[in-house]
Enzyme design. Structure first.
Site, PDB file in Angstrom:
ATOM      1  N   LYS A  11     -11.668   3.009   8.891  1.00  0.00           N
ATOM      2  CA  LYS A  11     -12.541   2.643   7.775  1.00  0.00           C
ATOM      3  C   LYS A  11     -13.569   1.575   8.182  1.00  0.00           C
ATOM      4  CE  LYS A  11      -9.124   3.818   4.197  1.00  0.00           C
ATOM      5  NZ  LYS A  11      -8.499   3.351   2.923  1.00  0.00           N
ATOM      6  N   TYR A  51     -12.573  11.312  -2.112  1.00  0.00           N
ATOM      7  CA  TYR A  51     -11.598  10.573  -2.925  1.00  0.00           C
ATOM      8  C   TYR A  51     -11.539  11.058  -4.375  1.00  0.00           C
ATOM      9  CZ  TYR A  51     -10.623   7.142   0.766  1.00  0.00           C
ATOM     10  OH  TYR A  51     -10.208   6.521   1.919  1.00  0.00           O
ATOM     11  N   PHE A  59      -9.946   1.294  -9.459  1.00  0.00           N
ATOM     12  CA  PHE A  59     -10.598   0.781  -8.249  1.00  0.00           C
ATOM     13  C   PHE A  59     -11.577   1.785  -7.635  1.00  0.00           C
ATOM     14  CE2 PHE A  59      -6.432   2.543  -6.985  1.00  0.00           C
ATOM     15  CZ  PHE A  59      -6.824   3.506  -6.044  1.00  0.00           C
ATOM     16  N   ARG A  87       1.986   8.105   8.677  1.00  0.00           N
ATOM     17  CA  ARG A  87       2.127   7.144   7.573  1.00  0.00           C
ATOM     18  C   ARG A  87       2.994   5.957   8.030  1.00  0.00           C
ATOM     19  NH1 ARG A  87      -1.193   8.018   2.954  1.00  0.00           N
ATOM     20  NH2 ARG A  87       0.061   6.280   2.241  1.00  0.00           N
ATOM     21  N   THR A  93       0.038   0.848   2.012  1.00  0.00           N
ATOM     22  CA  THR A  93      -1.359   0.775   1.549  1.00  0.00           C
ATOM     23  C   THR A  93      -1.856  -0.670   1.517  1.00  0.00           C
ATOM     24  OG1 THR A  93      -0.932   2.715   0.168  1.00  0.00           O
ATOM     25  CG2 THR A  93      -2.903   1.429  -0.349  1.00  0.00           C
ATOM     26  N   ARG A 104      -2.046  -1.151   9.795  1.00  0.00           N
ATOM     27  CA  ARG A 104      -2.589  -1.939   8.690  1.00  0.00           C
ATOM     28  C   ARG A 104      -2.145  -3.405   8.787  1.00  0.00           C
ATOM     29  NH1 ARG A 104      -2.001   2.818   4.095  1.00  0.00           N
ATOM     30  NH2 ARG A 104      -4.194   3.498   4.131  1.00  0.00           N
ATOM     31  N   ASN A 114      -8.397  -1.565   4.083  1.00  0.00           N
ATOM     32  CA  ASN A 114      -7.096  -1.475   4.760  1.00  0.00           C
ATOM     33  C   ASN A 114      -7.117  -0.663   6.068  1.00  0.00           C
ATOM     34  OD1 ASN A 114      -7.258   1.013   3.608  1.00  0.00           O
ATOM     35  ND2 ASN A 114      -5.387   0.865   2.390  1.00  0.00           N
ATOM     36  N   HIS A 117      -7.258   5.466   6.930  1.00  0.00           N
ATOM     37  CA  HIS A 117      -6.750   6.471   5.986  1.00  0.00           C
ATOM     38  C   HIS A 117      -5.682   7.294   6.704  1.00  0.00           C
ATOM     39  CE1 HIS A 117      -6.694   9.762   3.065  1.00  0.00           C
ATOM     40  NE2 HIS A 117      -6.727  10.579   4.098  1.00  0.00           N
ATOM     41  N   GLU A 128      -8.720  17.782   4.078  1.00  0.00           N
ATOM     42  CA  GLU A 128      -9.505  16.632   4.528  1.00  0.00           C
ATOM     43  C   GLU A 128     -10.138  16.893   5.894  1.00  0.00           C
ATOM     44  OE1 GLU A 128      -6.696  13.475   2.052  1.00  0.00           O
ATOM     45  OE2 GLU A 128      -6.640  13.452   4.246  1.00  0.00           O
TER      46      GLU A 128
HETATM   47  P1  ADP Z   1      -3.180   5.393   0.898  1.00  0.00           P
HETATM   48  O1  ADP Z   1      -4.524   5.193   1.579  1.00  0.00           O
HETATM   49  O2  ADP Z   1      -2.122   4.479   1.469  1.00  0.00           O
HETATM   50  O3  ADP Z   1      -2.741   6.825   0.841  1.00  0.00           O
HETATM   51  P2  ADP Z   1      -3.894   5.667  -1.911  1.00  0.00           P
HETATM   52  O4  ADP Z   1      -4.069   7.123  -1.626  1.00  0.00           O
HETATM   53  O5  ADP Z   1      -3.011   5.285  -3.051  1.00  0.00           O
HETATM   54  O6  ADP Z   1      -3.365   4.889  -0.613  1.00  0.00           O
HETATM   55  O7  ADP Z   1      -5.299   4.993  -2.193  1.00  0.00           O
HETATM   56  C1  ADP Z   1      -6.443   5.380  -1.446  1.00  0.00           C
HETATM   57  C2  ADP Z   1      -7.196   4.134  -1.030  1.00  0.00           C
HETATM   58  O8  ADP Z   1      -7.698   3.480  -2.185  1.00  0.00           O
HETATM   59  C3  ADP Z   1      -6.345   3.076  -0.318  1.00  0.00           C
HETATM   60  O9  ADP Z   1      -6.216   3.295   1.052  1.00  0.00           O
HETATM   61  C4  ADP Z   1      -7.132   1.817  -0.590  1.00  0.00           C
HETATM   62  O10 ADP Z   1      -8.236   1.700   0.297  1.00  0.00           O
HETATM   63  C5  ADP Z   1      -7.673   2.060  -1.995  1.00  0.00           C
HETATM   64  N1  ADP Z   1      -6.793   1.459  -2.992  1.00  0.00           N
HETATM   65  C6  ADP Z   1      -5.574   1.894  -3.388  1.00  0.00           C
HETATM   66  N2  ADP Z   1      -5.037   1.092  -4.325  1.00  0.00           N
HETATM   67  C7  ADP Z   1      -5.950   0.127  -4.540  1.00  0.00           C
HETATM   68  C8  ADP Z   1      -6.008  -1.004  -5.410  1.00  0.00           C
HETATM   69  N3  ADP Z   1      -5.019  -1.291  -6.244  1.00  0.00           N
HETATM   70  N4  ADP Z   1      -7.124  -1.783  -5.360  1.00  0.00           N
HETATM   71  C9  ADP Z   1      -8.148  -1.490  -4.529  1.00  0.00           C
HETATM   72  N5  ADP Z   1      -8.158  -0.426  -3.667  1.00  0.00           N
HETATM   73  C10 ADP Z   1      -7.079   0.361  -3.678  1.00  0.00           C
HETATM   74 MG    MG Z   2      -3.598   8.458  -0.098  1.00  0.00          MG
END
Ligand code: ADP
Ligand code: MG
Length: 139
Positions: A11, A51, A59, A87, A93, A104, A114, A117, A128
């Site tokens: 990212k 997304y 968010f 993962r 996350t 991370r 973070n 992805h 994807e």
């Molecule tokens: P992951 O990337 O671990 O699969 P998610 O699919 O739940 O997590 O969320 C996608 C992305 O959205 C996360 O990687 C993060 O960048 C962002 N994100 C998730 N939860 C939050 C939050 N509470 N506040 C801000 N950004 C968030």
């Molecule tokens: Mg995800």
């Protein structure tokens, strides 16, 4: 067990902080093979499409502005048990909750920025991967 695939992005935060090389090193040391790779900056429409599943979340706006804020690296990876193992390699996350030694934990500073992805299922990995790469760009 047969090898399968996952999709990742390095990212904008990790790219801007100079972590592309370290992250790709961690990924390859963990046994993943790179099947496709591209360096690009997402448009708003591309980030929103990628997304789309998160569009109702509070968010979403911040997520999109962050993801278009600078270049990213998009990568298709292959390994036995790719989804779950990747993962595990990247960690939770929220980097505050990510295990020691995970990508991370090492390279991310906050839940929104973070570092990487990681796909959450075989089905989403395929969707994807094909979002970024044509069939001629995948090995
Ligand atoms: P992951 O990337 O671990 O699969 P998610 O699919 O739940 O997590 O969320 C996608 C992305 O959205 C996360 O990687 C993060 O960048 C962002 N994100 C998730 N939860 C939050 C939050 N509470 N506040 C801000 N950004 C968030
Ligand atoms: Mg995800």
């Amino acid at each position: 067990m047969t090898s399968n695939r996952t999709f990742t992005m390095i990212k904008p935060d990790a790219v801007a902080n100079g972590h592309i090389g370290n992250i790709i090193n961690d990924i390859t040391v963990a046994g993943f093979k790179i099947k496709a790779m591209k360096y690009l900056q997402l448009t708003n429409a591309q980030a929103e499409g990628f997304y789309a599943v998160h569009k109702e979340r509070g968010f979403f706006g911040e997520l999109i502005s962050f993801m278009v804020s600078g270049p990213i690296v998009a990568i298709i990876l292959e390994k036995v048990n790719a989804i779950e193992d990747f993962r595990t390699l990247i960690g939770a996350t929220n980097p505050e909750n990510a295990a020691e030694g995970t990508i991370r934990k090492k390279y991310a500073k906050s839940i929104d920025a973070n570092a990487v992805h990681g796909s959450d299922s075989n089905e989403n990995a395929a969707i994807e991967g094909s979002y970024f790469f044509s069939e001629f760009e995948r090995f």
